[in-house]
Design an enzyme around this catalytic site. Structure first.
Site, PDB file in Angstrom:
ATOM      1  N   CYS A   1       7.550 -39.229 -11.235  1.00 32.59           N
ATOM      2  CA  CYS A   1       6.276 -39.917 -11.309  1.00 32.59           C
ATOM      3  C   CYS A   1       5.167 -39.806 -10.178  1.00 32.59           C
ATOM      4  CB  CYS A   1       6.245 -41.134 -11.896  1.00 32.59           C
ATOM      5  SG  CYS A   1       7.191 -42.378 -10.873  1.00 32.59           S
TER       6      CYS A   1
ATOM      7  N   TYR B   1      11.895 -34.682 -17.398  1.00 31.44           N
ATOM      8  CA  TYR B   1      10.270 -34.768 -17.650  1.00 31.44           C
ATOM      9  C   TYR B   1       9.562 -34.877 -16.021  1.00 31.44           C
ATOM     10  CZ  TYR B   1      10.159 -39.861 -17.162  1.00 31.44           C
ATOM     11  OH  TYR B   1      10.291 -41.082 -16.404  1.00 31.44           O
TER      12      TYR B   1
ATOM     13  N   GLU C   1      12.908 -44.670  -5.077  1.00 31.08           N
ATOM     14  CA  GLU C   1      11.930 -44.266  -4.125  1.00 31.08           C
ATOM     15  C   GLU C   1      12.454 -44.715  -2.831  1.00 31.08           C
ATOM     16  OE1 GLU C   1       8.237 -46.169  -5.250  1.00 31.08           O
ATOM     17  OE2 GLU C   1       9.410 -47.743  -6.367  1.00 31.08           O
TER      18      GLU C   1
ATOM     19  N   GLY D   1      -8.313  -7.438   4.453  1.00 37.90           N
ATOM     20  CA  GLY D   1      -9.063  -7.295   5.738  1.00 37.90           C
ATOM     21  C   GLY D   1      -8.441  -8.053   6.840  1.00 37.90           C
TER      22      GLY D   1
ATOM     23  N   ARG E   1      -3.244   3.173   8.669  1.00 37.73           N
ATOM     24  CA  ARG E   1      -3.582   2.058   7.688  1.00 37.73           C
ATOM     25  C   ARG E   1      -2.415   1.135   7.841  1.00 37.73           C
ATOM     26  NH1 ARG E   1      -4.763   4.547   2.092  1.00 37.73           N
ATOM     27  NH2 ARG E   1      -6.012   2.644   1.944  1.00 37.73           N
TER      28      ARG E   1
ATOM     29  N   HIS F   1     -15.500  -8.556   1.026  1.00 39.32           N
ATOM     30  CA  HIS F   1     -14.879  -9.441   1.328  1.00 39.32           C
ATOM     31  C   HIS F   1     -14.952 -10.855   0.803  1.00 39.32           C
ATOM     32  CE1 HIS F   1     -13.282 -12.347   4.404  1.00 39.32           C
ATOM     33  NE2 HIS F   1     -12.299 -11.647   4.387  1.00 39.32           N
TER      34      HIS F   1
ATOM     35  N   ARG G   1       5.607 -49.640 -15.091  1.00 42.27           N
ATOM     36  CA  ARG G   1       6.125 -50.388 -14.000  1.00 42.27           C
ATOM     37  C   ARG G   1       5.900 -51.829 -13.809  1.00 42.27           C
ATOM     38  NH1 ARG G   1       4.526 -47.318  -8.455  1.00 42.27           N
ATOM     39  NH2 ARG G   1       2.652 -48.647  -8.941  1.00 42.27           N
TER      40      ARG G   1
ATOM     41  N   ARG H   1      -3.340  -1.905  -6.485  1.00 41.22           N
ATOM     42  CA  ARG H   1      -2.571  -2.969  -6.138  1.00 41.22           C
ATOM     43  C   ARG H   1      -3.032  -3.900  -7.424  1.00 41.22           C
ATOM     44  NH1 ARG H   1      -5.612  -4.890  -0.894  1.00 41.22           N
ATOM     45  NH2 ARG H   1      -7.799  -5.119  -2.026  1.00 41.22           N
TER      46      ARG H   1
ATOM     47  N   GLY I   1      10.284 -41.554  -7.691  1.00 40.57           N
ATOM     48  CA  GLY I   1       8.785 -41.995  -7.157  1.00 40.57           C
ATOM     49  C   GLY I   1       8.597 -41.266  -5.702  1.00 40.57           C
ATOM     50  N   THR I   2       8.330 -39.974  -6.057  1.00 39.01           N
ATOM     51  CA  THR I   2       8.290 -39.110  -4.601  1.00 39.01           C
ATOM     52  C   THR I   2       7.323 -39.505  -3.797  1.00 39.01           C
ATOM     53  OG1 THR I   2       7.434 -37.502  -5.918  1.00 39.01           O
ATOM     54  CG2 THR I   2       9.687 -37.330  -5.864  1.00 39.01           C
ATOM     55  N   ASN I   3       6.415 -40.066  -3.969  1.00 38.10           N
ATOM     56  CA  ASN I   3       5.280 -40.580  -2.870  1.00 38.10           C
ATOM     57  C   ASN I   3       6.127 -41.614  -1.930  1.00 38.10           C
ATOM     58  OD1 ASN I   3       3.601 -39.285  -4.417  1.00 38.10           O
ATOM     59  ND2 ASN I   3       2.568 -41.113  -4.935  1.00 38.10           N
ATOM     60  N   ASP I   4       6.660 -42.463  -2.463  1.00 36.31           N
ATOM     61  CA  ASP I   4       7.271 -43.447  -1.489  1.00 36.31           C
ATOM     62  C   ASP I   4       8.673 -42.668  -0.988  1.00 36.31           C
ATOM     63  OD1 ASP I   4       6.313 -45.890  -0.886  1.00 36.31           O
ATOM     64  OD2 ASP I   4       6.145 -46.427  -2.736  1.00 36.31           O
TER      65      ASP I   4
ATOM     66  N   MET J   1      -5.653  -7.128   8.605  1.00 37.76           N
ATOM     67  CA  MET J   1      -5.084  -6.364   9.548  1.00 37.76           C
ATOM     68  C   MET J   1      -5.894  -4.971   9.723  1.00 37.76           C
ATOM     69  SD  MET J   1      -0.985  -6.664   8.782  1.00 37.76           S
ATOM     70  CE  MET J   1      -1.374  -6.271   7.158  1.00 37.76           C
TER      71      MET J   1
ATOM     72  N   LYS K   1       0.758  -1.252  -0.012  1.00 34.60           N
ATOM     73  CA  LYS K   1      -0.015  -0.068   0.123  1.00 34.60           C
ATOM     74  C   LYS K   1       0.978   1.379  -0.046  1.00 34.60           C
ATOM     75  CE  LYS K   1      -3.734  -0.575   2.420  1.00 34.60           C
ATOM     76  NZ  LYS K   1      -4.467  -0.711   3.901  1.00 34.60           N
TER      77      LYS K   1
ATOM     78  N   SER L   1      13.177 -42.874 -12.591  1.00 38.23           N
ATOM     79  CA  SER L   1      12.052 -41.797 -12.277  1.00 38.23           C
ATOM     80  C   SER L   1      11.985 -41.930 -10.881  1.00 38.23           C
ATOM     81  CB  SER L   1      10.960 -42.550 -13.009  1.00 38.23           C
ATOM     82  OG  SER L   1       9.883 -41.850 -12.544  1.00 38.23           O
TER      83      SER L   1
ATOM     84  N   ARG M   1       0.769 -48.093 -13.924  1.00 38.50           N
ATOM     85  CA  ARG M   1       0.807 -48.966 -12.681  1.00 38.50           C
ATOM     86  C   ARG M   1       0.243 -50.286 -13.271  1.00 38.50           C
ATOM     87  NH1 ARG M   1      -0.719 -43.750 -10.754  1.00 38.50           N
ATOM     88  NH2 ARG M   1       0.667 -43.219  -8.763  1.00 38.50           N
TER      89      ARG M   1
HETATM   90  P1  ADP Z   1      -7.467  -2.397   3.813  1.00 40.80           P
HETATM   91  O1  ADP Z   1      -6.272  -2.763   3.751  1.00 40.80           O
HETATM   92  O2  ADP Z   1      -8.587  -3.314   4.875  1.00 40.80           O
HETATM   93  O3  ADP Z   1      -8.306  -2.101   2.449  1.00 40.80           O
HETATM   94  P2  ADP Z   1      -7.372   0.464   4.088  1.00 40.80           P
HETATM   95  O4  ADP Z   1      -6.285   0.935   4.768  1.00 40.80           O
HETATM   96  O5  ADP Z   1      -7.278   0.319   2.628  1.00 40.80           O
HETATM   97  O6  ADP Z   1      -7.621  -0.917   4.779  1.00 40.80           O
HETATM   98  O7  ADP Z   1      -8.673   1.236   4.483  1.00 40.80           O
HETATM   99  C1  ADP Z   1      -9.803   0.994   3.984  1.00 40.80           C
HETATM  100  C2  ADP Z   1     -10.571   2.154   3.361  1.00 40.80           C
HETATM  101  O8  ADP Z   1     -10.662   3.262   4.304  1.00 40.80           O
HETATM  102  C3  ADP Z   1     -10.018   2.443   1.953  1.00 40.80           C
HETATM  103  O9  ADP Z   1     -10.573   1.644   1.248  1.00 40.80           O
HETATM  104  C4  ADP Z   1     -10.603   3.954   1.986  1.00 40.80           C
HETATM  105  O10 ADP Z   1     -11.924   4.045   1.647  1.00 40.80           O
HETATM  106  C5  ADP Z   1     -10.723   4.253   3.673  1.00 40.80           C
HETATM  107  N1  ADP Z   1      -9.671   5.052   3.742  1.00 40.80           N
HETATM  108  C6  ADP Z   1      -8.322   4.790   4.174  1.00 40.80           C
HETATM  109  N2  ADP Z   1      -7.751   5.957   4.315  1.00 40.80           N
HETATM  110  C7  ADP Z   1      -8.271   7.053   4.045  1.00 40.80           C
HETATM  111  C8  ADP Z   1      -8.280   8.430   3.892  1.00 40.80           C
HETATM  112  N3  ADP Z   1      -6.940   9.055   4.181  1.00 40.80           N
HETATM  113  N4  ADP Z   1      -8.998   9.204   3.520  1.00 40.80           N
HETATM  114  C9  ADP Z   1     -10.454   8.522   3.075  1.00 40.80           C
HETATM  115  N5  ADP Z   1     -10.807   7.425   3.281  1.00 40.80           N
HETATM  116  C10 ADP Z   1      -9.687   6.320   3.636  1.00 40.80           C
HETATM  117 MG    MG Z   2       6.181 -46.509  -4.928  1.00 45.29          MG
HETATM  118 MG    MG Z   3      -7.478  -1.072   1.263  1.00 47.05          MG
END
Ligand code: ADP
Ligand code: MG
Ligand code: MG
Length: 912
Positions: free
Chosen positions: A870, A890, A784, A108, A99, A476, A652, A350, A805-808, A110, A29, A803, A598
């Protein structure tokens, strides 16, 4: 004087200290906020505290490096200057967000806190400045709510209870007679804020902090602390993200999407990531703040459908930004933005997560649009090889679906967020899914929820599919499902889910926990009951030939991609197949030979004869019984050779312990068996029981099996070899250039190999003389057991190919039985004793080391020794890549994994 270490990187006003290449230090981020600032996109000013601080914080009992405080103060005053406002000011207050953001996105997992800096004085200033009291109090109540749950740890006590803040908000809306929080008045919001504070005081015993500086440090600590929260740890384990990476913390000036109807918050994709169709799309909510869209509180509107009318300028800005981003990053972007009074502000970008379908389509389209090269299209981060298998997954059978529709089984329609077909029993709680899975790993579930949250992650992995009542294509549930390759439908608003009653109502229909439903992730349709499935389009074109290539865009792009992959890879891909139909299928998927046939699978069709052989007490009788099997084996091999045409076929010799064909278990399951067997070989049932007693082994996997059978019972090897060569001669006569490769299993000693090799070659010679036809053939061995790898140089004096035989080999190298490791492997993984399951991904350090020793030893004796694998690992991307690294010729895997192996082999070949 030593310069102070830099822990804080600023961005704003078109300039940034960091950039996209600094993800390790700034997190994804932070690095991209800096990059977007540098390429001139509108980003609210702020600064990033590095991942190094996170590690310091974790390692030093939640203390910071001493230099940090002053660096943060400097960066904060820079931010204030750029934004023209002051943190904590009672006339012109700057608010901040704090953030999380790790090197790789962990959606989501953290924490984030918005609107930091509000208290009873600054809220008044904000109201006055914006001339909007409701906005100011809405921001304040949000702040108290987020700070309360993230920093002060306010959570609901029971899974069935609502979040304590949501509960208060819910009551406020109810008594105000409104549906949405955006409809609450300033006074009502004031009351909500007061109630929030009271609830916090009641539960935690402390007053809500009013000092902005205390607030921001509290939030920073919570963000760094969230790196080690439970769900983040689980997520990292699931996705192989090292715990040492740490998260960065981004502190950034707030922009407001909740100022009025010319404001909005949203998330977008520069193209569709479910099926991969081009065009900017996403979700937004007018007059709202960030989390609202993702959390599925109100069902958001679609950007591509209505934003053009709701906010034409913002829509135009977004489309331009989308193009700029795709051209700059050369990749589909997943963005978060806020519209403040008609102006778009970028808050995140991202590389977008996508389904296997979308991954293939987008990569191929980007090449065709000239944005990337064919080789770039193959990059693992664009198409994880495993995701290709989604294109080979079944979908619902169209006729069954039509019937279900006629019978009124179509319950509802939601937003199609993860393609594919899934049926299962309704399960409302992720934790219940986990429990059900522990009781029965084959349990078929569909997780049905109002919305999902990061706590549900484990349950989501277990479910066949996910269905939510709220949330849009960027919720989510949708995001995580896409990443997991799960079938998913979101925003199915007709569903009325009651967690307390354990029911899901749609109109008059009431379904309960445990009832079957089926969901179609391509169309968003939800059906009652269990629906039959039909094959994927790729399978229809390649295998069933029920569709022509022209009829399927999915197939066309698959085909294009696989061609590029085949051009790039240096390793061949074979298949493990025992029957002509399997071989045909594998060839359609691109197999270039058979790496493992086999032969015992053929024996299961002729149990009478094999049992007669097992019961024989003299070589003569045994030979008579074995020879009865010869014609069957010959026919089977001939079928396989015909199917494989000129390609090599590795056969085999008999491998499993004989008690797999006859044991006390068989006798007790079939009460008449002892009698019948006794009659057919002219003995008594008692004698049969006695013979089976003799054959009993305490540990059959380490017992009389593999070449040990052929050595003690040479008739078996002779018969099998004769069947191979007779079949080869027959098929060669038909004009096919056969290449049999006879493989001796479980060899540990050169002498074992030589013993069996002699029998095989004698049979070849005899058959060639009898038929007057000669075929080229090889005799080689499986590697193997560890001794074979360690003595590979000796074994290669005689063996023409190896060949692995990574299971065994995994069982024997780790001393860990594949049939018994279920009892502890889960515990091992959860406690970080071992990372990946060694029976799925090659244990590089141990088993991999043995393989390397085997390769080096073998080639030191025989330079042109042919090398393959194999085991099950031959179709698993990381293992395929390892095989490339150690120089195998292979890999061989099951027919359906062949495309995955081709792609993985190409991906590794293209890496430096
Ligand atoms: P996550 O990693 O869970 O997506 P973010 O840190 O991106 O969390 O924050 C979630 C949301 O919060 C962002 O998508 C945005 O909409 C809102 N947000 C974060 N920072 C700001 C900011 N400086 N101004 C307005 N909205 C924000
Ligand atoms: Mg075998
Ligand atoms: Mg975000």
């Amino acid at each position: 004087m030593a310069t102070e270490q830099k822990y804080v990187y600023s961005f704003g006003d078109g300039k940034a200290d960091g950039g996209a290449t600094m993800k390790n230090l700034l997190g994804g981020k932070g690095a991209n906020l800096a990059e977007m600032t540098n390429i001139g996109l509108p980003v609210p000013a702020g600064f990033t505290i590095t991942t190094e601080v996170c590690n310091y914080y974790t390692d030093n009992k939640q203390q910071y490096p001493p230099e940090l405080k002053s660096q943060v103060e400097t960066a904060l005053s820079k931010t204030e200057k750029v934004m023209g406002a002051e943190f904590g000011s009672k006339t012109n207050p700057l608010l901040l967000s704090c953030r999380s953001g790790a090197r790789e996105s962990m959606p989501g997992m953290m924490d984030t806190v918005l609107n930091i800096g509000l208290n009873d004085e600054t809220v008044a200033a904000l109201a006055k400045q914006a001339q909007n009291e409701a906005f100011a109090w809405d921001s304040y109540r949000r702040f108290i709510q987020m700070y309360g749950s993230v920093v002060l740890g306010m959570k609901s006590a029971d899974k069935k209870d609502e979040d304590p803040f949501e509960e208060i908000l819910h009551h406020a809306k109810q008594s105000a007679g409104v549906q949405y929080d955006s409809e609450l008045s300033a006074d009502q919001l004031k009351q909500v804020a007061a109630n929030f504070k009271q609830a916090i005081k009641k539960q935690t015993g402390a007053d809500f902090p009013t000092d902005p500086v205390e607030q921001v440090w509290g939030a920073i600590g919570a963000v760094f602390g969230s790196w080690t929260n439970d769900r983040a740890i689980v997520y990292r384990r699931d996705y192989g993200i090292p715990h040492e990476w740490g998260t960065a913390t981004n502190v950034q000036a707030m922009v407001y999407g909740n100022l009025g109807d010319d404001c909005a918050t949203g998330v977008g994709l520069t193209r569709d990531c479910s099926m991969g169709l081009p065009g900017f799309n996403g979700d937004y909510l007018i007059n709202a703040q960030g989390e609202d869209v993702v959390a599925g509180i109100r069902t958001p509107k679609r950007i591509e459908k209505t934003l053009g009318e709701d906010a034409p300028e913002a829509f135009q800005q977004l489309q331009n930004i989308g193009k700029t981003l795709e051209h700059h990053y050369k990749e589909v972007q997943d963005i978060e933005f806020t519209v403040q009074r008609g102006k778009v502000w970028m808050l995140q970008t991202r590389n977008a997560k996508r389904t296997g379908f979308a991954a293939v389509r987008i990569a191929v389209d980007l090449v065709n649009e000239g944005l990337i090269t064919e080789q770039q299209a193959l990059e693992p981060r664009r198409i994880p090889a495993d995701d290709l298998s989604q294109l080979l997954q079944p979908i619902f059978d169209p006729t069954t679906k039509a019937e279900a529709q006629q019978q009124g089984k179509l319950l509802a329609k939601g937003i199609n967020a993860g393609p594919g077909a899934a049926s299962g029993k309704i399960c409302f709680h992720a934790a219940d899914a986990e429990t059900a899975f522990e009781e029965d790993p084959n349990v078929q579930l569909v997780l049905v929820r109002r919305e999902t949250s990061p706590e549900d992650l484990r349950g989501m992995r277990i479910a066949n599919g996910i269905l939510t009542a709220f949330g849009g294509a960027s919720s989510h549930a949708a995001l995580v499902s896409r990443q997991m390759g799960k079938v998913c439908i979101v925003g199915c608003s007709e569903l009325n889910i009651d967690y307390h009653e354990g029911t899901m109502r749609v109109g008059d229909t009431v379904l309960r926990e445990g009832d079957w439903i089926s969901i179609d992730g391509f169309t968003g349709e939800v059906f009652e009951g269990q629906l039959a499935t039909s094959p994927s389009e790729v399978v229809e074109v390649l295998i069933h030939k029920t569709k022509s290539p022209e009829e399927s865009e999915t197939f066309q792009r698959y085909q294009q991609l696989m061609k590029w992959a085949d051009n790039a890879r240096t390793m061949a891909v074979r298949t493990n197949a025992d029957q002509p139909d399997q071989a045909d299928e594998a060839i359609a998927f691109g197999a270039e030979g058979i790496g493992l046939c086999r032969t015992e699978h053929m024996f299961f069709d002729h149990l009478d004869e094999i049992r007669e052989m097992i019961l024989a007490r003299s070589a003569d009788v045994r030979k008579q019984a074995v020879d009865k099997l010869l014609p069957f084996q010959r026919e089977d091999f001939a079928g396989l050779f015909r199917a494989m045409q000129n390609r090599p076929v590795t056969i085999r010799l008999l491998d499993p312990p004989l008690n797999e064909f006859l044991s006390h278990r068989h006798l007790s399951e079939q009460p008449e068996l002892a009698e019948t067997l006794a009659k057919s070989i002219g003995t008594t049932p008692e004698a049969i029981h006695q013979r089976i007693d003799e054959l009993h082994e305490e540990n059959p996997m380490l017992g009389h099996r593999g070449c040990r059978l052929g050595i003690v019972f040479p008739e078996i090897t002779a018969m099998q070899a004769r069947a191979v060569f007779e079949a080869a001669c027959i098929v060669k006569k038909e004009g096919i250039d056969v290449h049999p490769e006879v493989m001796i299993p479980l060899v540990g000693f050169l002498t074992e190999f030589k013993n069996q090799e002699e029998i095989v070659r004698a049979q070849a010679k005899a058959v060639f003389e009898e038929t007057g036809i000669t075929v080229d053939y090889l005799v080689g061995t499986m590697i193997e057991v560890p001794r074979a790898a360690l003595c590979a140089d000796q074994i290669a004096t005689a063996a023409e190919f190896f060949s692995f035989g990574t299971n065994d080999l995994t069982q024997t190298a780790l001393g860990m039985s594949r049939d018994d490791y279920g009892g502890f492997i889960g515990f091992y993984q959860e406690n970080d004793i071992i990372g990946a399951d060694p029976f799925q991904t090659i244990d590089r350090d141990g088993v991999g080391r043995l393989m390397k020793i085997g390769v080096e030893g073998g080639r030191s004796t025989r330079e042109n020794l042919k090398l393959g694998i194999c085991g099950e690992h031959g179709g698993e991307p990381a293992s395929v890549m390892f095989c490339h690294e150690i120089g195998l010729d292979y890999v061989s895997c099951s027919p359906r994994r062949v495309p995955v192996a081709r792609l993985a082999a190409a991906q590794r070949a293209l890496m430096p």
